[in-house]
Write a protein that holds these residues in place. Structure first.
Motif, mmCIF file in Angstrom:
data_model
loop_
_atom_site.group_PDB
_atom_site.id
_atom_site.type_symbol
_atom_site.label_atom_id
_atom_site.label_comp_id
_atom_site.label_asym_id
_atom_site.label_seq_id
_atom_site.Cartn_x
_atom_site.Cartn_y
_atom_site.Cartn_z
ATOM 1 N N ASN A 49 0.826 -1.213 0.000
ATOM 2 C CA ASN A 49 0.000 0.000 0.000
ATOM 3 C C ASN A 49 0.859 1.260 0.000
ATOM 4 O O ASN A 49 0.500 2.251 0.629
ATOM 5 N N VAL A 50 1.970 1.203 -0.718
ATOM 6 C CA VAL A 50 2.915 2.318 -0.677
ATOM 7 C C VAL A 50 2.306 3.619 -1.190
ATOM 8 O O VAL A 50 2.713 4.712 -0.783
ATOM 9 N N THR A 51 1.310 3.514 -2.039
ATOM 10 C CA THR A 51 0.669 4.727 -2.552
ATOM 11 C C THR A 51 -0.661 5.011 -1.844
ATOM 12 O O THR A 51 -1.391 5.909 -2.237
ATOM 13 N N LYS B 5 8.806 4.222 0.393
ATOM 14 C CA LYS B 5 8.344 5.287 -0.509
ATOM 15 C C LYS B 5 9.470 5.743 -1.434
ATOM 16 O O LYS B 5 9.248 6.004 -2.631
ATOM 17 N N GLU C 245 9.945 3.220 -4.128
ATOM 18 C CA GLU C 245 8.901 3.342 -5.139
ATOM 19 C C GLU C 245 9.132 4.573 -6.007
ATOM 20 O O GLU C 245 8.941 4.534 -7.240
ATOM 21 N N ALA C 246 9.559 5.667 -5.380
ATOM 22 C CA ALA C 246 9.863 6.880 -6.146
ATOM 23 C C ALA C 246 10.999 6.624 -7.135
ATOM 24 O O ALA C 246 10.943 7.071 -8.294
ATOM 25 N N LEU D 222 9.591 4.688 -10.067
ATOM 26 C CA LEU D 222 8.733 5.509 -10.924
ATOM 27 C C LEU D 222 9.552 6.491 -11.744
ATOM 28 O O LEU D 222 9.237 6.762 -12.919
ATOM 29 N N ILE E 55 4.239 12.157 -9.016
ATOM 30 C CA ILE E 55 4.827 11.090 -8.189
ATOM 31 C C ILE E 55 4.731 11.459 -6.705
ATOM 32 O O ILE E 55 4.420 10.628 -5.857
ATOM 33 N N ARG F 67 1.235 10.907 -5.583
ATOM 34 C CA ARG F 67 0.952 9.474 -5.536
ATOM 35 C C ARG F 67 1.479 8.841 -4.238
ATOM 36 O O ARG F 67 0.875 7.941 -3.667
ATOM 37 N N LEU F 68 2.626 9.351 -3.780
ATOM 38 C CA LEU F 68 3.275 8.796 -2.593
ATOM 39 C C LEU F 68 2.835 9.480 -1.303
ATOM 40 O O LEU F 68 3.394 9.233 -0.233
ATOM 41 N N GLY F 69 1.834 10.358 -1.397
ATOM 42 C CA GLY F 69 1.262 10.930 -0.192
ATOM 43 C C GLY F 69 1.875 12.243 0.260
ATOM 44 O O GLY F 69 1.558 12.721 1.368
#
Length: 537
Positions: free
Chosen positions: A445-447, A486, A489-490, A493, A504, A507-509
């Motif tokens: 649930n990283v995003t 995060k 994931e960044a 991406l 981005i 997306r990552l909060g």
């Protein structure tokens, strides 16, 4: 030392204040950082924060919303607002949330330190008031009867204790010498069973007052209601009491029994002991009184008896009273107080060796007590005792397993070690499984919502417990792991997609792109765009 949390969506402001201000000079030992209101809430769930310094305008949760939630959930935490000049009127609203102060940006270091020092002094004064001698004394007096009764319970049950007289002085029981004592046990008989529980409590209180009225001129009284629902009174002669009339207590106890019948319309049975040495003789005297109630008075109502030292000593088989002294073995095991269990075992077996002849039944009594406690704990933990003890369990199913004290002692300590190791392994496995579940949820649930509360909800545990267990098992905070995931994931991406940096970030909060850029640069040593430029052809 105090702990501080700095909250601002401008990452450079947070980082500068955390790194360049000499916080230790005013008593701040630890500084935490948050780049949004929601992140601040997560930090507050994890750490015991004394002061929060927050910007007033932030996307998502504003500074005012943050301090409102702090005021509701962490009322002891103090808040300081940072605001721009144009937000002055807006900042006034914060006063309803008990904000300690507000400072205009750009804030001067000296002003900031002075404000924090003042707030810390206020916090210290509040805690000093809580623990002040005057307040403690007031609270002590308010709960004095209960505290006195609890201490007498410990004494009656023979709990190891020291400095009884000092403890009694604190509870205003030490104005008399208490070198010798007499014990009076009062049992409420059948005619007290009819009223409601509330009415019964009132009558017990009335009996205590009547005893104080009758005995108080010559004796100091200390009383409690025991586990058998008897009213137990200890009496010691006041210094000003003259003469030595051993029959006076008996005659006065008889008057008490009669008065209860006339004025409370109830029947009581009373047992009065001779004198003993305080505090050493209290447990034995109490136990003899209870035994005499059972063996000599039984169920007969409205009886009166004097407990004579020579006449009432019961000869016969020895009772292993120390086996049942509180805290009970099963309660120690349930609380995983392994050292206390070992001490109890030592006391049990030392008592066996130093006493009279021990029969096979005594060994069985000890064995059954230990075995039943082990079985209860194993089953409560969802395990079979056979799986825990292995070969040692086999001996439990074959007749009389032990015929000597030494064999029983060796088995008791050996199986205790096995039980301890099994429970420790179970705890370790349970925690390892919890960490795996937490990390799996974060990875998947990283995003999404990765607040501490959402993680805790996923594993169905309290956020504070989740945070502490994660730190204990991994050596890092959950927020550190979330940040690392995060950033991974960044990185992916940026390498494998054409999405804009601000997309981005969202997306990552991250509610503001520059917060994401600051975090990314701190991790990789370059901005997201620089990273993308260096990793695309």
């Amino acid at each position: 030392m105090a702990q501080l949390l700095i909250v601002d969506d401008e990452a450079h402001v947070v980082d500068r204040l955390a790194a360049t201000v000499d916080w230790k000079s005013v008593g701040i030992d630890q500084v935490y950082k948050a780049y949004s209101g929601q992140e601040a809430i997560e930090q507050l769930h994890q750490f015991s924060v004394d002061i929060v310094i927050t910007d007033i305008r932030m996307p998502g949760m504003s500074g005012l919303q943050l301090i409102a939630e702090i005021d509701q959930k962490w009322p002891k935490t103090k808040s300081i607002l940072l605001s721009g000049y144009s937000e002055f009127e807006y900042a006034k609203q914060a006063m309803q949330f008990q904000t300690e102060d507000y400072l205009l940006k750009p804030v001067k270091t000296d002003d900031l330190l002075a404000t924090v020092a003042r707030v810390l002094r206020k916090l210290e004064q509040e805690w000093e008031e809580v623990i002040s001698a005057q307040r403690i004394n007031y609270t002590l007096k308010e709960h004095l009867p209960l505290l006195r009764a609890n201490l007498l319970h410990e004494l009656l049950q023979g709990r190891d204790g020291t400095k009884w007289h000092e403890k009694m002085m604190r509870l205003e029981l030490g104005e008399f010498a208490w070198q010798r004592f007499s014990l009076m046990a009062v049992r409420l008989d059948d005619r007290f069973d009819d009223p409601s529980g509330e009415d019964l409590s009132w009558k017990e209180y009335a009996i205590s007052n009547m005893a104080e009225e009758l005995f108080g001129g010559r004796y100091a009284l200390w009383h409690a209601k025991d586990t058998h629902d008897y009213l137990i009174f200890l009496l010691t002669a006041k210094q000003e009491a003259e003469g030595d009339d051993p029959g006076w207590i008996e005659r006065t106890a008889s008057v008490l029994q009669s008065a209860v019948g006339v004025y409370l319309r109830g029947q009581v049975s009373i047992m009065v002991s001779g004198t003993g040495v305080f505090p050493d003789d209290v447990p034995a005297c109490y136990n003899r009184a209870i035994t005499a109630f059972r063996n000599r008075i039984g169920d007969e109502p409205e009886q009166f008896m004097r407990l004579d030292d020579e006449k009432d000593v019961v000869a016969g088989v020895r009772s292993l009273e120390y086996l049942y002294e509180p805290p009970a073995l099963v309660h120690l095991l349930e609380a995983a107080r392994w050292e206390a269990v070992e001490e109890k075992y030592k006391r049990i077996f030392t008592g066996l060796e130093s006493g009279e002849a021990i029969s096979e039944e005594h060994l069985l009594e000890i064995y059954f007590t230990i075995a039943s406690a082990y079985t209860f704990i194993a089953h409560k933990n969802g395990r079979l005792l056979a799986d825990t003890l292995g070969a040692d369990y086999g001996r439990m199913t074959t007749g009389m397993p032990f015929r000597t004290i030494n064999h029983l002692r060796e088995w008791a300590f050996r199986t205790l070690k096995l039980l301890q190791e099994d429970m420790a392994k179970e705890t370790k496995d349970s925690r390892h499984s919890l960490i795996e579940r937490i990390r799996s949820f974060i990875d998947d649930n990283v995003t999404g919502d990765l607040s501490l509360q959402s993680v805790a909800d996923q594993v169905k545990l309290h956020p504070v417990y989740v945070s502490k267990v994660y730190k204990l098992e991994t050596g890092e905070n959950i927020s550190d792991y979330i940040q690392r995931v995060k950033m991974e994931e960044a990185e992916s991406l940026l390498k494998h997609s054409d999405e804009k940096v601000y997309v981005i970030a969202a997306r990552l909060g991250y509610q503001r792109p520059h917060s994401f850029i600051s975090a990314f640069k701190k991790t990789f040593g370059m901005t997201p765009q620089e990273y993308r430029d260096g990793h695309t052809s």
